[in-house]
Write a protein that holds these residues in place. Structure first.
Motif, short mmCIF file in Angstrom:
data_model
loop_
_atom_site.label_atom_id
_atom_site.label_comp_id
_atom_site.label_asym_id
_atom_site.label_seq_id
_atom_site.Cartn_x
_atom_site.Cartn_y
_atom_site.Cartn_z
N VAL A 66 0.85 -1.18 0.00
CA VAL A 66 0.00 0.00 0.00
C VAL A 66 0.89 1.24 0.00
CG1 VAL A 66 -1.71 1.31 1.30
CG2 VAL A 66 -1.90 -1.17 1.16
N GLY A 67 0.50 2.23 -0.79
CA GLY A 67 1.27 3.47 -0.81
C GLY A 67 2.38 3.45 -1.85
N ASP A 68 3.26 4.42 -1.73
CA ASP A 68 4.35 4.55 -2.70
C ASP A 68 5.46 3.54 -2.39
OD1 ASP A 68 3.06 6.69 -3.92
OD2 ASP A 68 3.94 8.13 -2.52
N PRO A 69 6.06 2.95 -3.43
CA PRO A 69 7.17 2.01 -3.20
C PRO A 69 8.33 2.69 -2.50
CG PRO A 69 6.37 1.88 -5.47
CD PRO A 69 5.73 3.08 -4.85
N SER A 70 8.99 1.95 -1.62
CA SER A 70 10.15 2.50 -0.93
C SER A 70 11.33 2.55 -1.88
CB SER A 70 10.50 1.63 0.28
OG SER A 70 10.98 0.37 -0.15
#
Length: 233
Positions: A66-70
């Motif tokens: 979930v969210g932006d890739p690290s």
């Protein structure tokens, strides 16, 4: 100070008496339940013990996506893609290859493992099962420079299955000939997926020793499918 100690002691006693009273009430209620109801409560409790940690682990895994890739979530240029038999038996076309090239752009995929078998139980590989293999290797090399196209060969193995007998020297010779056959078609490597392989299988190790000089002499790769070992099941 004495008054404070007395208050603390009295409070602890009241708390203890209240807890004991609740425990007695629960025991009394439990004794009054039917055997069927008790069994249902035990079963639901056991189910909760299993589902809660499993559900928590699944939720934690889902939240990782979930969210932006690290910044660490990037390819190192050593990824691979497994392709089915349709790429060598005539079901795929130039349009499918163009779509594949587009999908692979920027992914870091370096190897394509293409299902070219399966091997026959005697270790041979009939050309009729991969009539478009050379088309695919040549087209993929043109469209995907730097990507290795490897032949994925496999079969079930004796004694667990009535199939490939790796303890038989003639069978190993035919498997070796099959490896030469796919290299002649332009593949950059041979990947064996034989299963189930018993630990320390002499026939399996002999086969690898026999095929390795063949692949090495062509500058090709030899790899095998092996069980993944996880720190937790």
């Amino acid at each position: 100070m004495t008054t404070m100690r007395t208050l603390v002691r009295d409070g602890a006693r009241r708390t203890g008496r209240a807890a004991a009273a609740r425990a007695r009430a629960l025991r009394s209620r439990w004794r009054g339940w039917s055997r069927r109801r008790k069994s249902l409560v035990v079963a639901l409790t056991a189910l909760a013990v299993v589902l809660v940690p499993v559900g928590s682990a699944a939720l934690a895994l889902r939240l990782q996506y979930v969210g932006d890739p690290s910044p660490e979530a990037r390819s190192r240029g050593r990824d691979a893609l497994w392709l089915g038999h349709a790429w060598v038996d005539g079901r795929k076309s130039d349009a499918d290859l163009a779509d594949l090239v587009e999908r692979l752009a920027g992914t870091g995929v370096r190897d394509l493992y293409v299902h070219t078998g399966p091997l026959e139980h005697d270790g041979s590989l009939p050309p009729a099962v991969h009539p478009r293999a050379r088309w695919f290797t040549e087209a993929a090399h043109r469209a995907l420079p730097g990507v290795r196209v490897q032949s994925w060969l496999g079969d079930e193995v004796k004694p667990e299955r009535d199939a490939l007998d790796l303890e038989d020297a003639a069978t190993r010779d035919r498997v070796t000939a099959s490896a030469r056959q796919v290299l002649d078609l332009g593949f950059d490597g041979v990947h064996f997926d034989m299963e189930p392989i018993r630990p320390g299988s002499a026939g399996w190790l002999a086969l690898l020793d026999q095929v390795r000089p063949v692949t090495a002499g062509r500058g090709a790769k030899l790899s095998v499918a092996a069980p993944q070992i996880d720190p937790l099941p």
